[in-house]
Enzyme design. Structure first.
Site, PDB file in Angstrom:
ATOM      1  N   ARG A  69     -10.865 -16.024 -16.689  1.00 24.40           N
ATOM      2  CA  ARG A  69      -9.515 -16.476 -16.399  1.00 24.40           C
ATOM      3  C   ARG A  69      -8.675 -16.373 -17.659  1.00 24.40           C
ATOM      4  O   ARG A  69      -9.159 -16.555 -18.762  1.00 24.40           O
ATOM      5  CB  ARG A  69      -9.515 -17.932 -15.912  1.00 24.40           C
ATOM      6  CG  ARG A  69      -9.849 -18.053 -14.434  1.00 24.40           C
ATOM      7  CD  ARG A  69      -9.797 -19.493 -13.968  1.00 24.40           C
ATOM      8  NE  ARG A  69     -10.845 -20.272 -14.579  1.00 24.40           N
ATOM      9  CZ  ARG A  69     -10.676 -21.149 -15.567  1.00 24.40           C
ATOM     10  NH1 ARG A  69      -9.466 -21.384 -16.037  1.00 24.40           N
ATOM     11  NH2 ARG A  69     -11.696 -21.798 -16.074  1.00 24.40           N
ATOM     12  N   TYR A 197     -10.361 -10.422 -11.875  1.00 22.63           N
ATOM     13  CA  TYR A 197     -11.396 -11.431 -12.145  1.00 22.63           C
ATOM     14  C   TYR A 197     -11.290 -12.623 -11.179  1.00 22.63           C
ATOM     15  O   TYR A 197     -10.187 -13.115 -10.892  1.00 22.63           O
ATOM     16  CB  TYR A 197     -11.295 -11.937 -13.591  1.00 22.63           C
ATOM     17  CG  TYR A 197     -12.213 -13.116 -13.794  1.00 22.63           C
ATOM     18  CD1 TYR A 197     -13.592 -12.917 -13.912  1.00 22.63           C
ATOM     19  CD2 TYR A 197     -11.738 -14.424 -13.770  1.00 22.63           C
ATOM     20  CE1 TYR A 197     -14.461 -13.999 -14.022  1.00 22.63           C
ATOM     21  CE2 TYR A 197     -12.597 -15.509 -13.890  1.00 22.63           C
ATOM     22  CZ  TYR A 197     -13.950 -15.290 -14.009  1.00 22.63           C
ATOM     23  OH  TYR A 197     -14.809 -16.352 -14.100  1.00 22.63           O
ATOM     24  N   LYS A 206      -9.313 -21.191  -7.440  1.00 23.22           N
ATOM     25  CA  LYS A 206      -8.587 -22.112  -8.306  1.00 23.22           C
ATOM     26  C   LYS A 206      -7.095 -22.165  -7.956  1.00 23.22           C
ATOM     27  O   LYS A 206      -6.471 -23.211  -8.012  1.00 23.22           O
ATOM     28  CB  LYS A 206      -8.784 -21.722  -9.778  1.00 23.22           C
ATOM     29  CG  LYS A 206     -10.255 -21.727 -10.227  1.00 23.22           C
ATOM     30  CD  LYS A 206     -10.790 -23.101 -10.263  1.00 23.22           C
ATOM     31  CE  LYS A 206     -12.224 -23.383 -10.465  1.00 23.22           C
ATOM     32  NZ  LYS A 206     -13.176 -22.806 -11.265  1.00 23.22           N
ATOM     33  N   SER A 248     -16.178 -27.007 -18.044  1.00 19.99           N
ATOM     34  CA  SER A 248     -17.122 -25.901 -17.927  1.00 19.99           C
ATOM     35  C   SER A 248     -18.200 -26.016 -19.002  1.00 19.99           C
ATOM     36  O   SER A 248     -18.014 -26.682 -20.027  1.00 19.99           O
ATOM     37  CB  SER A 248     -16.403 -24.560 -18.016  1.00 19.99           C
ATOM     38  OG  SER A 248     -15.653 -24.522 -19.187  1.00 19.99           O
ATOM     39  N   ALA A 249     -19.341 -25.396 -18.741  1.00 20.50           N
ATOM     40  CA  ALA A 249     -20.502 -25.393 -19.655  1.00 20.50           C
ATOM     41  C   ALA A 249     -21.181 -26.758 -19.755  1.00 20.50           C
ATOM     42  O   ALA A 249     -21.800 -27.076 -20.758  1.00 20.50           O
ATOM     43  CB  ALA A 249     -20.119 -24.897 -21.046  1.00 20.50           C
ATOM     44  N   CYS A 250     -21.028 -27.577 -18.711  1.00 19.39           N
ATOM     45  CA  CYS A 250     -21.722 -28.861 -18.695  1.00 19.39           C
ATOM     46  C   CYS A 250     -22.752 -28.932 -17.567  1.00 19.39           C
ATOM     47  O   CYS A 250     -23.280 -29.997 -17.266  1.00 19.39           O
ATOM     48  CB  CYS A 250     -20.734 -30.005 -18.571  1.00 19.39           C
ATOM     49  SG  CYS A 250     -19.736 -30.240 -20.054  1.00 19.39           S
ATOM     50  N   THR A 253     -23.082 -26.500 -11.714  1.00 20.33           N
ATOM     51  CA  THR A 253     -23.840 -25.848 -10.643  1.00 20.33           C
ATOM     52  C   THR A 253     -25.290 -26.325 -10.647  1.00 20.33           C
ATOM     53  O   THR A 253     -25.887 -26.549  -9.598  1.00 20.33           O
ATOM     54  CB  THR A 253     -23.756 -24.316 -10.778  1.00 20.33           C
ATOM     55  OG1 THR A 253     -22.370 -23.958 -10.789  1.00 20.33           O
ATOM     56  CG2 THR A 253     -24.414 -23.602  -9.603  1.00 20.33           C
ATOM     57  N   ASN A 254     -25.863 -26.523 -11.842  1.00 19.98           N
ATOM     58  CA  ASN A 254     -27.236 -27.030 -11.920  1.00 19.98           C
ATOM     59  C   ASN A 254     -27.354 -28.414 -11.292  1.00 19.98           C
ATOM     60  O   ASN A 254     -28.305 -28.701 -10.571  1.00 19.98           O
ATOM     61  CB  ASN A 254     -27.712 -27.102 -13.378  1.00 19.98           C
ATOM     62  CG  ASN A 254     -27.914 -25.725 -13.986  1.00 19.98           C
ATOM     63  OD1 ASN A 254     -27.877 -24.715 -13.287  1.00 19.98           O
ATOM     64  ND2 ASN A 254     -28.113 -25.680 -15.288  1.00 19.98           N
ATOM     65  N   ASP A 275     -18.074 -26.750  -6.929  1.00 21.78           N
ATOM     66  CA  ASP A 275     -16.911 -26.512  -7.791  1.00 21.78           C
ATOM     67  C   ASP A 275     -15.664 -27.313  -7.408  1.00 21.78           C
ATOM     68  O   ASP A 275     -14.961 -27.797  -8.270  1.00 21.78           O
ATOM     69  CB  ASP A 275     -16.572 -25.015  -7.792  1.00 21.78           C
ATOM     70  CG  ASP A 275     -15.641 -24.612  -8.922  1.00 21.78           C
ATOM     71  OD1 ASP A 275     -15.734 -25.207 -10.012  1.00 21.78           O
ATOM     72  OD2 ASP A 275     -14.805 -23.712  -8.719  1.00 21.78           O
ATOM     73  N   ASN A 365     -19.904 -14.326 -19.346  1.00 22.19           N
ATOM     74  CA  ASN A 365     -19.293 -14.867 -18.123  1.00 22.19           C
ATOM     75  C   ASN A 365     -19.604 -13.979 -16.914  1.00 22.19           C
ATOM     76  O   ASN A 365     -18.821 -13.908 -15.962  1.00 22.19           O
ATOM     77  CB  ASN A 365     -17.780 -15.029 -18.309  1.00 22.19           C
ATOM     78  CG  ASN A 365     -17.157 -15.910 -17.231  1.00 22.19           C
ATOM     79  OD1 ASN A 365     -17.793 -16.837 -16.717  1.00 22.19           O
ATOM     80  ND2 ASN A 365     -15.914 -15.610 -16.857  1.00 22.19           N
ATOM     81  N   ARG A 367     -21.241 -12.976 -13.391  1.00 20.91           N
ATOM     82  CA  ARG A 367     -21.223 -13.887 -12.238  1.00 20.91           C
ATOM     83  C   ARG A 367     -22.002 -13.356 -11.053  1.00 20.91           C
ATOM     84  O   ARG A 367     -22.143 -12.143 -10.880  1.00 20.91           O
ATOM     85  CB  ARG A 367     -19.769 -14.081 -11.779  1.00 20.91           C
ATOM     86  CG  ARG A 367     -18.858 -14.716 -12.819  1.00 20.91           C
ATOM     87  CD  ARG A 367     -18.788 -16.192 -12.620  1.00 20.91           C
ATOM     88  NE  ARG A 367     -18.172 -16.883 -13.756  1.00 20.91           N
ATOM     89  CZ  ARG A 367     -17.881 -18.178 -13.722  1.00 20.91           C
ATOM     90  NH1 ARG A 367     -18.107 -18.891 -12.641  1.00 20.91           N
ATOM     91  NH2 ARG A 367     -17.372 -18.768 -14.770  1.00 20.91           N
ATOM     92  N   ARG A 398     -19.572 -33.209 -22.715  1.00 17.74           N
ATOM     93  CA  ARG A 398     -20.598 -32.958 -23.716  1.00 17.74           C
ATOM     94  C   ARG A 398     -20.211 -33.733 -24.971  1.00 17.74           C
ATOM     95  O   ARG A 398     -19.279 -33.347 -25.672  1.00 17.74           O
ATOM     96  CB  ARG A 398     -20.569 -31.442 -23.961  1.00 17.74           C
ATOM     97  CG  ARG A 398     -21.691 -30.816 -24.682  1.00 17.74           C
ATOM     98  CD  ARG A 398     -21.439 -29.322 -24.749  1.00 17.74           C
ATOM     99  NE  ARG A 398     -22.039 -28.621 -23.637  1.00 17.74           N
ATOM    100  CZ  ARG A 398     -23.299 -28.219 -23.604  1.00 17.74           C
ATOM    101  NH1 ARG A 398     -24.092 -28.431 -24.635  1.00 17.74           N
ATOM    102  NH2 ARG A 398     -23.759 -27.581 -22.561  1.00 17.74           N
ATOM    103  N   ASN A 494     -31.689 -35.829 -14.568  1.00 14.26           N
ATOM    104  CA  ASN A 494     -30.388 -36.476 -14.422  1.00 14.26           C
ATOM    105  C   ASN A 494     -30.338 -37.347 -13.162  1.00 14.26           C
ATOM    106  O   ASN A 494     -29.517 -38.261 -13.053  1.00 14.26           O
ATOM    107  CB  ASN A 494     -29.264 -35.430 -14.377  1.00 14.26           C
ATOM    108  CG  ASN A 494     -29.116 -34.739 -15.731  1.00 14.26           C
ATOM    109  OD1 ASN A 494     -29.526 -35.288 -16.753  1.00 14.26           O
ATOM    110  ND2 ASN A 494     -28.540 -33.542 -15.735  1.00 14.26           N
TER     111      ASN A 494
END
Ligand code: SAT
Ligand code: MN
Length: 590
Positions: A69, A197, A206, A248-250, A253-254, A275, A365, A367, A398, A494
């Site tokens: 993005r 993208y 988004k 993002s990056a936290c 999805t996991n 999301d 990035n 996908r 984080r 978690n």
């Protein structure tokens, strides 16, 4: 085909502007999907992967300047700059229309304009919104086919809804100097030019489901949030649902696809969304949520059978892989996939690639796009038209030192304040320096379609309208010791924090009050099978008043951005937090 005069007239008008050679309405059928893939092999937009190993899977490589993005080219076009607010890029609607009209003028000469009617939300749901996207990219069409419900089903829904979001998109020349993603909330319209993208080009995601929807939500008293939704079934068979927002990056999805640890037998986790969540007050006075999307658009590097087996199983078939290594045997590979790299292939740039070259083969990035229904732990309620009832909302980021593993906020208003002030330290993967704290209210900073101060007010207003609001918690999976080692194992473990939170929702544990909120007592956390040293647990559950007083200074500095528009409630929350911190020394946790 279901006819809608307004839609037909608008498509005709846009076709006159873009001047495609032909206009093709998508019906959403499987036959159409296959036909478009065949066509895309000829246009070069897709390559077919090994259909025995990866049935229905295709490979796509983007332009090299078009891999993420582009927030600096993303605009909220409201009549006044104040309506867009201090955290968005603003352009006056007239100026934006003029600029983009010139770009769209004749841009589809020699190309086909695809018309994609789509719905966000399950068909027939009171939540659902209709959009129609026009695009000259088959990559976009095939992605929208998975990420939304598209084709005739959407034209049916349009009969009920009557209105739709106008989404105009063209790849243009994929030139970063001729790229704009413009939102016109008052006109219920999105114009996106020059990027193929995901977040720039799949306009249901988004652009509609967060930026336009957040604007609509404020007008219509609901909420569009950057949140995953999951269900936790306990050993007694009761399922509770939570929604969670992380920058993002936290590991969003996991978490959405979490696998309970062996030492928590009887627990099951079900994915509703990874999301975006749309939330409304239900007839029972609780907050109910849907996932407006129908697919996942997830990051590949680091995704393996170890880190996220459910994601790996989701993408076994009918998946689009973008910007990874294509091996000579027509399979795909990425860094952190957990299997040996192929001896030889082509990288995301299309260059010859071997592991010995020592260069990354997949873009960081890169996908996958896959239908949500393929996820092995998809909730049986993920398409319920009324959504699922939310017991708890989680915010997090984080933070290597300050924030404990989990704490419960005092009430909705305090929870809103905590969400609005959440921050995350940048990782090495981000372009800027590592370890810099970035505030990202509700993880919505790049996605709020109007003035973020008004968004804060909207959250506080919603609190008054929810008779039985969810509890709000803050979590931090990333706390480190003095040597820089993570204190908490994360991933499936978690669930231990979620379990404590859900027990709080049922009043089964008490926790302990601290100036920042309610923390678990060590003995209330299920730590069986973890083997954590006692001082690690203590560090995870410590509140250091001095460090928090410093944090409040940072919060107040951040608030200045919003000037007088900031809710007075937030200033009061900051003052109260300071007062509580000053009144108390370090809290020993029993
Ligand atoms: O492209 S998306 O916006 O959907 C994903 C991301 O960049 O966060
Ligand atoms: Mn996201």
């Amino acid at each position: 085909m279901v006819q809608n005069d307004k839609a037909a007239a608008w498509v005709e008008e846009m076709a006159a502007l873009c001047q495609p050679d032909q206009v093709v309405w998508c019906d959403g059928s499987d036959e159409e999907k296959e036909r478009f893939y065949e066509l895309s092999l000829k246009t070069g937009e897709f390559q077919r992967l090994d259909q025995e190993k990866l049935p229905g899977c295709y490979y796509h490589r983007s332009a090299q300047n078009d891999v993420a993005r582009t927030e600096h080219l993303t605009f909220i076009c409201t009549p006044t700059e104040r309506e867009a607010g201090p955290t968005n890029n603003w352009m006056a609607p007239d100026a934006a229309y003029e600029k983009l009209r010139a770009l769209f003028n004749g841009c589809m000469k020699g190309r086909t304009m695809y018309v994609i009617p789509f719905i966000m939300g399950p068909p027939g749901s009171p939540f659902c919104e209709v959009g129609i996207q026009l695009t000259d990219s088959l990559y976009v069409v095939q992605n929208m086919r998975m990420m939304t419900r598209m084709g005739n089903v959407a034209l049916e829904q349009l009969r009920t809804n009557g209105k739709f979001t106008e989404c105009l998109h063209s790849n243009g020349e994929l030139d970063i100097d001729r790229r704009y993603i413009c939102h016109f909330p008052q006109d219920n319209r999105i114009w996106s030019f020059g990027s193929g993208y995901g977040g720039n080009a799949l306009l249901g995601k988004k652009c509609l489901s967060l930026r336009i929807a957040s604007y609509l939500g404020r007008k219509e008293q609901w909420m569009a949030e950057h949140m995953l939704i999951l269900g936790v079934e306990d050993p007694q068979g009761n399922t509770s649902y939570i929604a969670a927002a992380f920058p993002s990056a936290c590991g969003k999805t996991n978490l959405a696809m979490l696998i309970p640890p062996d030492s928590m037998p009887g627990y099951k986790v079900y994915t509703v969304g990874d999301d975006i969540a749309w939330l409304r007050v239900g007839p029972d006075g609780r907050l109910w949520a849907i996932n407006p999307e129908a697919g996942f658009f997830g990051v590949l590097p680091g995704t393996s059978m170890k880190t996220n087996p459910n994601a790996m199983l989701t993408m076994k078939k009918n998946t689009i892989f973008t910007n990874v290594v294509k091996a000579d045997d027509n399979t795909v590979w990425w860094e952190g996939m957990g299997v040996d790299p192929p001896a030889h292939g082509t990288d995301w740039k299309g260059d010859e690639w071997t592991p010995e070259r020592g260069e990354k083969g997949a873009h960081p990035n890169s996908r996958f796009t896959a239908p949500a229904a393929q996820c092995p732990v998809m909730s049986s309620h993920w398409e319920d038209p009324q959504g699922v009832p939310i017991s708890a909302i989680f915010f997090g980021g984080r933070r290597s030192h300050l924030t404990p593993l989990i704490y419960e906020t005092l009430d909705w208003n305090h929870g809103t304040f905590v969400g609005a002030t959440m921050g995350s330290e940048t990782t090495a993967a981000a372009t800027s320096a590592s370890g810099v704290l970035r505030r990202d209210p509700m993880a919505m900073l790049p996605f709020c379609g109007y003035n973020m101060a008004d968004y804060f007010h909207h959250w506080l207003e919603m609190g008054k309208r929810i008779p039985h609001p969810p509890k709000i918690f803050n979590v931090n999976w990333f706390k480190k010791d003095d040597e820089g080692n993570y204190l908490w194992p994360g991933f499936g473990d978690n669930l231990r924090a979620l379990e404590w939170a859900l027990k709080r929702c049922r009043d089964e544990v008490e926790g302990t009050e601290t100036p920042i909120g309610r923390l678990p007592r060590a003995q209330e956390l299920n730590l069986s099978g973890l083997d954590l040293p006692g001082d690690t647990v203590e560090q995870l559950l410590t509140v250091d008043p001095d460090a928090w007083l410093e944090e409040v200074e940072g919060i107040e500095e951040f608030f200045q951005k919003f000037g007088d528009d900031l809710p007075q409630e937030f200033r009061d929350q900051a003052e109260n937090l300071k007062r509580r911190l000053k009144a108390q020394e370090k809290i020993p946790v029993s």
